[in-house]
Motif scaffolding. Sequence first.
Motif, PDB file in Angstrom:
ATOM      1  N   ASP A   1     -46.219  -6.298 -17.844  1.00 30.45           N
ATOM      2  CA  ASP A   1     -46.690  -7.677 -17.668  1.00 30.45           C
ATOM      3  C   ASP A   1     -45.699  -8.456 -16.820  1.00 30.45           C
ATOM      4  N   MET A   2     -46.211  -9.470 -16.170  1.00 31.51           N
ATOM      5  CA  MET A   2     -45.345 -10.371 -15.410  1.00 31.51           C
ATOM      6  C   MET A   2     -44.518 -11.212 -16.373  1.00 31.51           C
ATOM      7  N   GLU A   3     -43.275 -11.496 -15.995  1.00 32.09           N
ATOM      8  CA  GLU A   3     -42.419 -12.350 -16.812  1.00 32.09           C
ATOM      9  C   GLU A   3     -43.158 -13.636 -17.177  1.00 32.09           C
ATOM     10  N   GLU A   4     -43.057 -14.040 -18.430  1.00 35.17           N
ATOM     11  CA  GLU A   4     -43.853 -15.156 -18.924  1.00 35.17           C
ATOM     12  C   GLU A   4     -43.632 -16.441 -18.122  1.00 35.17           C
ATOM     13  N   VAL A   5     -42.377 -16.733 -17.808  1.00 32.76           N
ATOM     14  CA  VAL A   5     -42.096 -17.978 -17.104  1.00 32.76           C
ATOM     15  C   VAL A   5     -42.713 -17.972 -15.720  1.00 32.76           C
ATOM     16  N   GLN A   6     -42.904 -16.805 -15.142  1.00 31.02           N
ATOM     17  CA  GLN A   6     -43.481 -16.684 -13.808  1.00 31.02           C
ATOM     18  C   GLN A   6     -45.005 -16.597 -13.862  1.00 31.02           C
ATOM     19  N   ALA A   7     -45.504 -15.993 -14.936  1.00 31.86           N
ATOM     20  CA  ALA A   7     -46.946 -15.780 -15.046  1.00 31.86           C
ATOM     21  C   ALA A   7     -47.718 -17.092 -15.095  1.00 31.86           C
ATOM     22  N   GLU A   8     -47.104 -18.111 -15.667  1.00 31.34           N
ATOM     23  CA  GLU A   8     -47.802 -19.388 -15.812  1.00 31.34           C
ATOM     24  C   GLU A   8     -48.254 -19.949 -14.468  1.00 31.34           C
ATOM     25  N   GLY A   9     -47.487 -19.704 -13.426  1.00 39.28           N
ATOM     26  CA  GLY A   9     -47.833 -20.242 -12.116  1.00 39.28           C
ATOM     27  C   GLY A   9     -48.383 -19.206 -11.164  1.00 39.28           C
ATOM     28  N   SER A  10     -48.872 -18.079 -11.690  1.00 35.97           N
ATOM     29  CA  SER A  10     -49.367 -17.000 -10.847  1.00 35.97           C
ATOM     30  C   SER A  10     -50.858 -16.775 -11.060  1.00 35.97           C
ATOM     31  N   PHE A  11     -51.482 -16.194 -10.056  1.00 39.04           N
ATOM     32  CA  PHE A  11     -52.899 -15.864 -10.111  1.00 39.04           C
ATOM     33  C   PHE A  11     -53.154 -14.931 -11.284  1.00 39.04           C
ATOM     34  N   GLU A  12     -54.212 -15.186 -12.031  1.00 40.96           N
ATOM     35  CA  GLU A  12     -54.429 -14.476 -13.291  1.00 40.96           C
ATOM     36  C   GLU A  12     -54.512 -12.968 -13.109  1.00 40.96           C
ATOM     37  N   GLU A  13     -55.128 -12.502 -12.032  1.00 40.38           N
ATOM     38  CA  GLU A  13     -55.288 -11.065 -11.809  1.00 40.38           C
ATOM     39  C   GLU A  13     -53.956 -10.360 -11.579  1.00 40.38           C
ATOM     40  N   PHE A  14     -52.915 -11.123 -11.241  1.00 38.60           N
ATOM     41  CA  PHE A  14     -51.623 -10.531 -10.899  1.00 38.60           C
ATOM     42  C   PHE A  14     -50.623 -10.595 -12.045  1.00 38.60           C
ATOM     43  N   ARG A  15     -51.071 -10.960 -13.233  1.00 36.15           N
ATOM     44  CA  ARG A  15     -50.154 -11.178 -14.349  1.00 36.15           C
ATOM     45  C   ARG A  15     -49.874  -9.918 -15.157  1.00 36.15           C
ATOM     46  N   SER A  16     -50.512  -8.833 -14.831  1.00 35.78           N
ATOM     47  CA  SER A  16     -50.258  -7.582 -15.550  1.00 35.78           C
ATOM     48  C   SER A  16     -50.620  -6.403 -14.660  1.00 35.78           C
ATOM     49  N   ILE A  17     -50.031  -5.258 -14.974  1.00 35.21           N
ATOM     50  CA  ILE A  17     -50.318  -4.007 -14.275  1.00 35.21           C
ATOM     51  C   ILE A  17     -50.651  -2.971 -15.336  1.00 35.21           C
ATOM     52  N   ASP A  18     -51.801  -2.332 -15.200  1.00 35.46           N
ATOM     53  CA  ASP A  18     -52.212  -1.307 -16.161  1.00 35.46           C
ATOM     54  C   ASP A  18     -51.305  -0.084 -16.057  1.00 35.46           C
ATOM     55  N   SER A  19     -51.409   0.779 -17.066  1.00 31.41           N
ATOM     56  CA  SER A  19     -50.640   2.018 -17.031  1.00 31.41           C
ATOM     57  C   SER A  19     -51.109   2.877 -15.856  1.00 31.41           C
ATOM     58  N   TYR A  20     -50.186   3.689 -15.354  1.00 31.39           N
ATOM     59  CA  TYR A  20     -50.478   4.544 -14.202  1.00 31.39           C
ATOM     60  C   TYR A  20     -50.166   5.992 -14.548  1.00 31.39           C
ATOM     61  N   ASP A  21     -51.019   6.876 -14.038  1.00 32.96           N
ATOM     62  CA  ASP A  21     -50.828   8.303 -14.223  1.00 32.96           C
ATOM     63  C   ASP A  21     -51.015   9.000 -12.881  1.00 32.96           C
ATOM     64  N   TYR A  22     -50.004   9.751 -12.487  1.00 33.86           N
ATOM     65  CA  TYR A  22     -50.063  10.514 -11.243  1.00 33.86           C
ATOM     66  C   TYR A  22     -50.041  12.008 -11.581  1.00 33.86           C
ATOM     67  N   ILE A  23     -50.872  12.759 -10.884  1.00 37.96           N
ATOM     68  CA  ILE A  23     -50.909  14.208 -11.046  1.00 37.96           C
ATOM     69  C   ILE A  23     -50.522  14.843  -9.713  1.00 37.96           C
ATOM     70  N   ASP A  24     -49.509  15.711  -9.756  1.00 37.73           N
ATOM     71  CA  ASP A  24     -49.040  16.417  -8.560  1.00 37.73           C
ATOM     72  C   ASP A  24     -49.234  17.916  -8.759  1.00 37.73           C
ATOM     73  N   LEU A  25     -49.661  18.588  -7.698  1.00 36.88           N
ATOM     74  CA  LEU A  25     -49.899  20.028  -7.735  1.00 36.88           C
ATOM     75  C   LEU A  25     -48.849  20.757  -6.902  1.00 36.88           C
ATOM     76  N   PHE A  26     -48.414  21.896  -7.417  1.00 36.72           N
ATOM     77  CA  PHE A  26     -47.498  22.775  -6.676  1.00 36.72           C
ATOM     78  C   PHE A  26     -47.972  24.211  -6.831  1.00 36.72           C
ATOM     79  N   ALA A  27     -47.879  24.977  -5.757  1.00 35.43           N
ATOM     80  CA  ALA A  27     -48.188  26.404  -5.812  1.00 35.43           C
ATOM     81  C   ALA A  27     -47.257  27.140  -4.863  1.00 35.43           C
ATOM     82  N   SER A  28     -46.799  28.316  -5.282  1.00 40.59           N
ATOM     83  CA  SER A  28     -45.942  29.129  -4.413  1.00 40.59           C
ATOM     84  C   SER A  28     -46.334  30.596  -4.550  1.00 40.59           C
TER      85      SER A  28
END
Length: 990
Positions: free
Chosen positions: A905-932
Amino acid sequence: MFNKSKLTSAVQFALLFGVSASAAYIPNQAFAQESEQQVEEDIERIAVTGSRIRRPGAVSASPIMSVGAQEIEMLQTPQIEEVLRNLPSTIPGDGASVNNGTAGAATVNLRALGTQRTLVLMNGRRMIPFNFNGVVDTASVPVSLVESIDVVTGGASAVYGSDAIAGAVNFVMKNNFEGVEFLYNYSETEEGDGETDSLALTLGSSLDEGRGNVAISMNWTDRKPVMLGDRPLGVLGIATASGGGYEEFLNGEGPVPPHENCGGPDVTTFESGGGSTTSMPTRFAIVGAGVNGQFREDRTLGDDCSRFNFNPYNFYQTPQERYGATTIAHYDVAEEHTVYATAMFNNTQVKQQVAPSGTFGETFNIPLANPFISDQALGWILERANQAREDDLLNNGVENWQDMNGNGVVDQEDYLLVQLRRRTLELGPRSTNYETQLFQLVAGIEGVLYDDWEYDISFQYGESNRTNISAGYTNVKNIQKALDSTDGVTCKGGDATCVPIDLFGGFGTITPEAAAYSSATALIKQEYEQEVFTASVSGPLNFIELPTAGVPMSLSLGYEHRRETGETIPDECLKEAPSSCLGGAGGNTLPIKGGFKVEELFFEGVLPIFDGQFMAETLDLEFAYRSADYDSVGSNDTWKIGLSWRPVEDLLIRVMDQAATRAPNVGEIAAPVVTGLSNALLDPCSVANAGNIDARLRELCISTGMTDAQVGKVQDVISGQVNAFQGTNPEQLPEAEEADTFTAGFVYTNDDLLNLELSVDYYDIEVDNTIGTFTAQQTLDACYTFGVTSECEKIVRIGGDLTISGAGIQTYTTNLSYRRAEGLEIGLYFNVGMEDWGELNFATNVNHYLTNERQSSEVLPIIDCLGMYGNNCSPTPETTWNQRVSWNMDDLTVSLLWRHLSSIDMEEVQAEGSFEEFRSIDSYDYIDLFASYNLGENTKLTFGIDNITEEDPPVVGGEAGSTAFNSGNTFPSTYSALGRIFKASVKFTF
């Protein structure tokens, strides 16, 4: 030969299984035990990172996570920074994804405690820093020679000395390489850009029938840039506060076209909310008078009408070219006596680029008779200037009007002190090329001193020479001369080379001749040297042996001398105060020359308490002490004490308490005061906060140099930055930092149960007296919110403003209160045999923060970065993990890596003056493939895909965090902004 149909079936099985299973990350198949051990065949003793004592069966009492050569190969990168950045225990430092704010290096930041608090070692010895801030550029590490990377959690200062507060990263190098290895790596994005080519040739041979070994590795890497404009998210600037530009991005639209008569390249409308107010055509303001407007292409003057979209010029991936060579050798000069040496050379060039320069609100004395000012614009200026005169806003607190004819009225004969915000596109983009040449030599001798006592004497010398060349900037001093013209042909200052400049129309009014006179290129050199002499002896004290153990105490004693010196040599134009010749660079640069010397005595011991007893297979007491005497900050002491207890063979329980220190580096004790830029959100005394200014706040604003008429009228923070006075106050040099580190955990192994290894460790690192700076916003808040008089004294206003030349906030290097990181680290490894179908390996490494916070002073609130991001916090997820599952069958390996970052989440003191959609970031999952696949005995082919599911980065706008890490409307160092990346390599070994 391998049956083709069997291979096809096997690959399909691996991919299906890998997608459905929990992918895992292999930290060299152990977390604090076998992987941390480097068994030496000649003497059956084990060296453990974090200790100078070699002893049979050694196990670290401190948590250590080790990344082995196999995992490094699977990541298919010639850049160590990518390996380190993926570790759950780190957050991104400087590197390929940092553009505006890069130092042209790749750094590591353990536990989010700061890069300067992570000690970087090679074979247990310090690496040469790349500049006077004492930070190591990990790009200089030759990947092909790395055996493993050991990461020690918590303070290691008692063993290694200053700086190991968050821990230490030790690159363990291959010591007995034989043969020839040629490796070629290539990667590019799915968009067909961002290519990275690398070559590495490693040669090694034994000497004199096995008495020694010598190996040399030569490497070259070329990384191509990716522009912000090459990705939809980076095409236009999005405003964090208002969300301006976000709707256009979602709709796949470009920047909103500018208003008629108010355009130019990469110009968008003022209402769009995104972009820079230093735009095209020129914005105009009379300093301290509350008069502002914007010119038009036809030279008329009116209300603000445009912003500049600076995004497309910036990099998501900075270009780099690097080449180097490393030689490692050792030779037995006599029985039980070995000389050794390591020599390393590396040349790295990194180019940083940002949008074209401009005047950025610099102040200029302009004659109102300047012929490039139209009649309409002149009338507009005179009307408002005279109204300001009547409102007592001229020459009240700032000399902003020169009444040349003494008639008491602002007219065409007079001069006004004005701010001009004009983007100088005619000069091209701004860029800085960082070239670093680094050299380090280590030489020493080790062997048996007497009986079981060993000695090690070494000397190392390193130097780093950097040249930074900046081009495309405005020369503010020359622009002032060029504006002082009343005929448009000559300048009044008497400079015969001066070419008058026209800033009062649209794009193209700056002629090539005027551009040549009003632009600047500057050079700065940095030189750094490090010398370290170390002598130590270690062995058993046979007369100290407990009857319950049967094994004597081991002890290591030593002395270390270290000298570090640094110097910065800017050219003359960079020294000019307050803003140097490089307009748009944020300030001036003065020479830095300084250093320190330290003499250290240390000892370390391990006392076995139980050995082979009931519920005490082993119980060891581990302790260390180091006394350091600095010529800069005096003496300080560090220590550690811990227990490692193995009640049964399969279970190890460990506890360690340590005191660590960090002495100020050269930059922190010798940097002169210069002007620069600092991130800030709001000037409480500006027009942006006019509706909230009560009598108390008005009085505080006036106490910091404003007139009553200026309060609530001056402009707010520009593009999230204000001027700052930075450097070291010679009257108040910073003292050394002190840290307390506590770790406790266990390691469970079971060879009969899938070769299981499980480690769980708790860590608590608290740093007191931290060396740093108050941010500009903290100083503003301390003054105007909390009424701290001493903080109000640090605010310097000119014309009531904080963004014009000469104004700013004092952010000197000092000692702050504290910062703390607390959490759990979990490691899990096991494998499953599948008979004819090979073997599956599973590994997991998890970091979960319980606390990540800091406080600058007792009067300011605690900054809680746990699960937060913002101007004070780089993205710091509470939980991150890497999980890898690998399938090995004959010559084939297929592996999937799952990287997880929890929501933030965005820092509370900063979130108050920020666009609502930018006040949090959902969890992220990256999948990487390797083959040799091993194609015969001498050839290995590898292939990989990073970010298989092509996760898009989060959108937060351009002012959600610090300039270095919040770029292209996201956090490209934390979240992939490049999309899917394909990798391939071929390795020949002989």
